[in-house]
Write a protein that holds these residues in place. Structure first.
Motif, PDB file in Angstrom:
ATOM      1  N   THR A  53      22.915  25.129  36.041  1.00 27.94           N
ATOM      2  CA  THR A  53      22.559  26.505  35.654  1.00 27.94           C
ATOM      3  C   THR A  53      21.278  26.531  34.826  1.00 27.94           C
ATOM      4  O   THR A  53      20.499  27.480  34.921  1.00 27.94           O
ATOM      5  CB  THR A  53      23.700  27.188  34.862  1.00 27.94           C
ATOM      6  OG1 THR A  53      23.977  26.417  33.693  1.00 27.94           O
ATOM      7  CG2 THR A  53      24.942  27.343  35.699  1.00 27.94           C
ATOM      8  N   GLN A  54      21.040  25.505  34.063  1.00 33.50           N
ATOM      9  CA  GLN A  54      19.809  25.450  33.278  1.00 33.50           C
ATOM     10  C   GLN A  54      18.595  25.301  34.198  1.00 33.50           C
ATOM     11  O   GLN A  54      17.548  25.892  33.940  1.00 33.50           O
ATOM     12  CB  GLN A  54      19.878  24.313  32.261  1.00 33.50           C
ATOM     13  CG  GLN A  54      20.903  24.596  31.168  1.00 33.50           C
ATOM     14  CD  GLN A  54      21.110  23.406  30.264  1.00 33.50           C
ATOM     15  OE1 GLN A  54      21.474  22.330  30.716  1.00 33.50           O
ATOM     16  NE2 GLN A  54      20.863  23.610  28.985  1.00 33.50           N
ATOM     17  N   ARG A  69      18.489  26.440  37.281  1.00 32.01           N
ATOM     18  CA  ARG A  69      18.379  27.739  37.926  1.00 32.01           C
ATOM     19  C   ARG A  69      17.650  28.727  37.018  1.00 32.01           C
ATOM     20  O   ARG A  69      16.781  29.482  37.462  1.00 32.01           O
ATOM     21  CB  ARG A  69      19.757  28.279  38.301  1.00 32.01           C
ATOM     22  CG  ARG A  69      19.692  29.479  39.227  1.00 32.01           C
ATOM     23  CD  ARG A  69      21.050  29.992  39.710  1.00 32.01           C
ATOM     24  NE  ARG A  69      21.946  28.944  40.147  1.00 32.01           N
ATOM     25  CZ  ARG A  69      23.132  28.667  39.576  1.00 32.01           C
ATOM     26  NH1 ARG A  69      23.560  29.366  38.547  1.00 32.01           N
ATOM     27  NH2 ARG A  69      23.885  27.708  40.050  1.00 32.01           N
ATOM     28  N   GLU A  70      17.978  28.730  35.727  1.00 34.66           N
ATOM     29  CA  GLU A  70      17.345  29.648  34.779  1.00 34.66           C
ATOM     30  C   GLU A  70      15.840  29.425  34.711  1.00 34.66           C
ATOM     31  O   GLU A  70      15.057  30.378  34.716  1.00 34.66           O
ATOM     32  CB  GLU A  70      17.965  29.487  33.392  1.00 34.66           C
ATOM     33  CG  GLU A  70      19.362  30.030  33.285  1.00 34.66           C
ATOM     34  CD  GLU A  70      20.045  29.637  31.981  1.00 34.66           C
ATOM     35  OE1 GLU A  70      19.368  29.078  31.086  1.00 34.66           O
ATOM     36  OE2 GLU A  70      21.247  29.884  31.868  1.00 34.66           O
ATOM     37  N   ILE A  71      15.429  28.181  34.649  1.00 34.10           N
ATOM     38  CA  ILE A  71      13.989  27.900  34.530  1.00 34.10           C
ATOM     39  C   ILE A  71      13.261  28.228  35.835  1.00 34.10           C
ATOM     40  O   ILE A  71      12.150  28.745  35.813  1.00 34.10           O
ATOM     41  CB  ILE A  71      13.736  26.456  34.048  1.00 34.10           C
ATOM     42  CG1 ILE A  71      12.347  26.372  33.415  1.00 34.10           C
ATOM     43  CG2 ILE A  71      13.860  25.437  35.147  1.00 34.10           C
ATOM     44  CD1 ILE A  71      12.144  25.169  32.540  1.00 34.10           C
ATOM     45  N   ASN A 128      14.192  30.560  37.974  1.00 39.38           N
ATOM     46  CA  ASN A 128      14.141  32.027  38.014  1.00 39.38           C
ATOM     47  C   ASN A 128      13.042  32.567  37.110  1.00 39.38           C
ATOM     48  O   ASN A 128      12.333  33.513  37.469  1.00 39.38           O
ATOM     49  CB  ASN A 128      15.490  32.639  37.636  1.00 39.38           C
ATOM     50  CG  ASN A 128      16.522  32.444  38.724  1.00 39.38           C
ATOM     51  OD1 ASN A 128      16.189  32.229  39.896  1.00 39.38           O
ATOM     52  ND2 ASN A 128      17.793  32.498  38.347  1.00 39.38           N
ATOM     53  N   MET A 129      12.867  31.967  35.947  1.00 43.26           N
ATOM     54  CA  MET A 129      11.811  32.371  35.034  1.00 43.26           C
ATOM     55  C   MET A 129      10.441  32.145  35.682  1.00 43.26           C
ATOM     56  O   MET A 129       9.554  33.000  35.613  1.00 43.26           O
ATOM     57  CB  MET A 129      11.914  31.580  33.724  1.00 43.26           C
ATOM     58  CG  MET A 129      10.900  31.964  32.664  1.00 43.26           C
ATOM     59  SD  MET A 129       9.385  30.962  32.594  1.00 43.26           S
ATOM     60  CE  MET A 129       9.978  29.309  32.529  1.00 43.26           C
TER      61      MET A 129
END
Length: 157
Positions: free
Chosen positions: A139-140, A142-144, A146-147
């Motif tokens: 998930t980490q 994925r977050e980066i 997406n950013m």
């Protein structure tokens, strides 16, 4: 200047001045007016020593090669030249020294490296960020990613 022979203070005259070491040092031939003896002095720029404060509060001298090595690892298999990474590391080093502070946290350096990598190559950026920020799950990542997508969309608008 203090005469090394008689100890007279500021009683000398400069006979000859030469730049050496590509201008990094000035060599002066002097004559003491008190005792008449001659001596040579060297003037150099005193460079500030920069120390890195590690997460465990240890201090170690700044070493640009560590930045280059970290960036090279992140860029493994990517088409980014060593010269580009050297230039990026030199830019980071110059910015750190221009701050005129004797200490910098490893966290600040890591953030500066991430900004350089983000501009150079997004894959290298994600690789570096995953190690630097110690990602523990997908998930980490994925977050980066997406950013990065959101920032890419803003730039193309």
């Amino acid at each position: 200047m203090k005469c090394p022979f008689c100890g007279a203070l500021n009683q000398d005259r400069v006979l000859e001045t030469r730049a050496i070491n590509e201008g990094a040092t000035i060599k002066r031939r002097r004559e003491c007016e008190a005792c008449g003896r001659r001596f040579t002095t060297l003037e150099e720029i005193e460079e500030m020593q920069l120390f890195v404060i590690k997460n465990d509060k240890r201090r170690e001298p700044f070493d640009r090669r560590k930045i280059v090595r970290g960036m090279q690892l992140a860029c493994t298999g990517r088409k980014i030249s060593t010269e580009t990474l050297e230039e990026a590391a030199e830019d980071i080093e110059r910015k750190l020294y221009n701050r005129l502070e004797k200490e910098v946290s490893s966290r600040e350096i890591g953030e500066m490296v991430m900004e350089k990598l983000k501009a150079l190559d997004q894959v290298a950026y994600v690789r570096f960020a995953s190690v630097y920020r110690q990602f523990e799950d997908a998930t980490q990542f994925r977050e980066i990613v997406n950013m990065l997508r959101r920032q890419g969309n803003r730039k193309s608008s």
